[in-house]
Design a protein around this motif. Structure first.
Motif, short mmCIF file in Angstrom:
data_model
loop_
_atom_site.label_atom_id
_atom_site.label_comp_id
_atom_site.label_asym_id
_atom_site.label_seq_id
_atom_site.Cartn_x
_atom_site.Cartn_y
_atom_site.Cartn_z
N VAL A 107 6.82 17.62 51.09
CA VAL A 107 7.75 16.77 51.85
C VAL A 107 7.39 15.33 51.55
CG1 VAL A 107 8.54 16.15 54.16
CG2 VAL A 107 7.99 18.53 53.65
N SER A 108 8.42 14.50 51.34
CA SER A 108 8.16 13.08 51.04
C SER A 108 7.58 12.39 52.27
CB SER A 108 9.45 12.38 50.59
OG SER A 108 10.42 12.39 51.61
N ASN A 109 6.72 11.40 52.02
CA ASN A 109 6.07 10.67 53.11
C ASN A 109 6.97 9.52 53.60
OD1 ASN A 109 5.77 8.55 51.26
ND2 ASN A 109 3.60 8.96 50.90
N ASP A 110 6.41 8.65 54.45
CA ASP A 110 7.17 7.54 55.04
C ASP A 110 7.69 6.56 53.98
OD1 ASP A 110 6.81 8.55 57.56
OD2 ASP A 110 5.09 7.27 58.03
N LYS A 111 7.04 6.50 52.83
CA LYS A 111 7.47 5.60 51.76
C LYS A 111 8.38 6.30 50.76
CE LYS A 111 3.16 2.99 52.01
NZ LYS A 111 1.94 2.62 51.28
N GLY A 112 8.75 7.55 51.06
CA GLY A 112 9.61 8.30 50.16
C GLY A 112 8.88 8.90 48.98
N GLU A 113 7.54 8.84 49.01
CA GLU A 113 6.74 9.33 47.88
C GLU A 113 6.46 10.82 48.04
OE1 GLU A 113 4.07 5.27 47.39
OE2 GLU A 113 3.41 6.87 48.76
N PHE A 114 6.37 11.49 46.88
CA PHE A 114 5.98 12.91 46.88
C PHE A 114 5.02 13.15 45.72
CE2 PHE A 114 9.67 12.70 44.13
CZ PHE A 114 9.31 13.51 43.06
N LEU A 115 4.27 14.25 45.85
CA LEU A 115 3.30 14.60 44.81
C LEU A 115 3.12 16.11 44.77
CD1 LEU A 115 0.95 13.62 42.82
CD2 LEU A 115 -0.52 13.96 44.81
N PHE A 116 3.30 16.68 43.57
CA PHE A 116 2.97 18.07 43.31
C PHE A 116 1.73 18.07 42.42
CE2 PHE A 116 7.56 18.54 43.96
CZ PHE A 116 7.62 19.67 44.75
N ASN A 117 0.76 18.89 42.76
CA ASN A 117 -0.39 19.11 41.89
C ASN A 117 -0.29 20.57 41.46
OD1 ASN A 117 -2.74 18.95 40.50
ND2 ASN A 117 -4.01 18.44 42.25
N VAL A 118 0.27 20.80 40.28
CA VAL A 118 0.69 22.12 39.86
C VAL A 118 -0.35 22.77 38.96
CG1 VAL A 118 2.52 23.39 38.69
CG2 VAL A 118 3.08 21.35 39.98
N ASP A 119 -0.71 23.98 39.30
CA ASP A 119 -1.58 24.79 38.45
C ASP A 119 -0.89 26.14 38.25
OD1 ASP A 119 -3.72 25.46 36.90
OD2 ASP A 119 -5.03 25.95 38.57
N PHE A 120 0.29 26.09 37.64
CA PHE A 120 1.12 27.27 37.43
C PHE A 120 1.10 27.66 35.95
CE2 PHE A 120 4.21 26.02 41.05
CZ PHE A 120 3.37 26.59 41.98
N PRO A 121 1.54 28.87 35.65
CA PRO A 121 1.71 29.23 34.24
C PRO A 121 2.71 28.30 33.56
CG PRO A 121 1.91 31.17 35.63
CD PRO A 121 1.86 29.98 36.54
N LYS A 122 2.52 28.11 32.29
CA LYS A 122 3.46 27.28 31.53
C LYS A 122 4.83 27.94 31.57
CE LYS A 122 -0.25 25.69 28.60
NZ LYS A 122 -0.81 25.58 27.27
N GLY A 123 5.87 27.10 31.61
CA GLY A 123 7.23 27.64 31.65
C GLY A 123 8.22 26.64 32.20
N THR A 124 9.42 27.14 32.49
CA THR A 124 10.51 26.31 33.02
C THR A 124 10.55 26.45 34.53
OG1 THR A 124 11.75 26.69 30.99
CG2 THR A 124 12.98 25.83 32.87
N TYR A 125 10.64 25.30 35.19
CA TYR A 125 10.65 25.25 36.65
C TYR A 125 11.88 24.51 37.14
CZ TYR A 125 5.90 26.93 36.54
OH TYR A 125 4.79 27.71 36.34
N LEU A 126 12.35 24.89 38.32
CA LEU A 126 13.47 24.22 38.96
C LEU A 126 12.93 23.41 40.13
CD1 LEU A 126 16.54 23.88 38.94
CD2 LEU A 126 16.66 25.78 40.56
N LEU A 127 13.21 22.10 40.11
CA LEU A 127 12.80 21.21 41.19
C LEU A 127 14.03 20.89 42.02
CD1 LEU A 127 10.78 19.43 42.65
CD2 LEU A 127 11.09 17.70 40.90
N THR A 128 14.03 21.35 43.27
CA THR A 128 15.15 21.16 44.18
C THR A 128 14.77 20.13 45.24
OG1 THR A 128 15.80 23.47 43.86
CG2 THR A 128 16.76 22.32 45.73
#
Length: 119
Positions: free
Chosen positions: A63-84
């Motif tokens: 969820v974005s913070n008060d400044k509208g910032e977001f961060l994902f720290n991803v440790d997933f298998p390589k591939g195609t992802y959908l960001l919604t």
């Protein structure tokens, strides 16, 4: 001497397996901001979902913070992802991201308010 060679082969095999597993995953950071199209202000409490298109069990939500910032720290298998990206009273945005190596990705989103007219 035979016992030593067997242990050496087992250890070498295990190292090769561990090395192959690390090449299947990528440590990726995805960060950015979410702003309102009309006011150009940061949007807080925006839900961002990153989901593997092949394996739906690989999913992360932030969820974005008060400044509208977001961060994902991803440790997933390589591939195609959908960001919604979704927020109440705003149009939902979707982006495809291909994760194939360790890297840092910056994506900013501009959300358009839904026209809420009452008749």
């Amino acid at each position: 001497m035979i016992y030593y060679n067997k242990n050496k082969k087992v250890i070498l095999s295990m190292l090769l397996i561990m090395l192959n597993i690390t090449f299947l995953f990528a440590q990726t950071i995805i960060e950015g901001n979410v702003i309102d199209f009309q006011t150009n202000r940061s949007l807080k409490d925006v839900t961002l979902t990153l989901e593997n298109e092949t394996h739906s069990n690989n999913k992360q939500v932030v969820v974005s913070n008060d400044k509208g910032e977001f961060l994902f720290n991803v440790d997933f298998p390589k591939g195609t992802y959908l960001l919604t990206v979704s927020a109440i009273n705003y149009e939902t945005k979707k982006n495809r991201i291909f994760i194939n190596e360790d890297k840092k990705i910056r994506i900013d989103f501009v959300l358009t308010p839904i026209n809420l007219e009452y008749f």
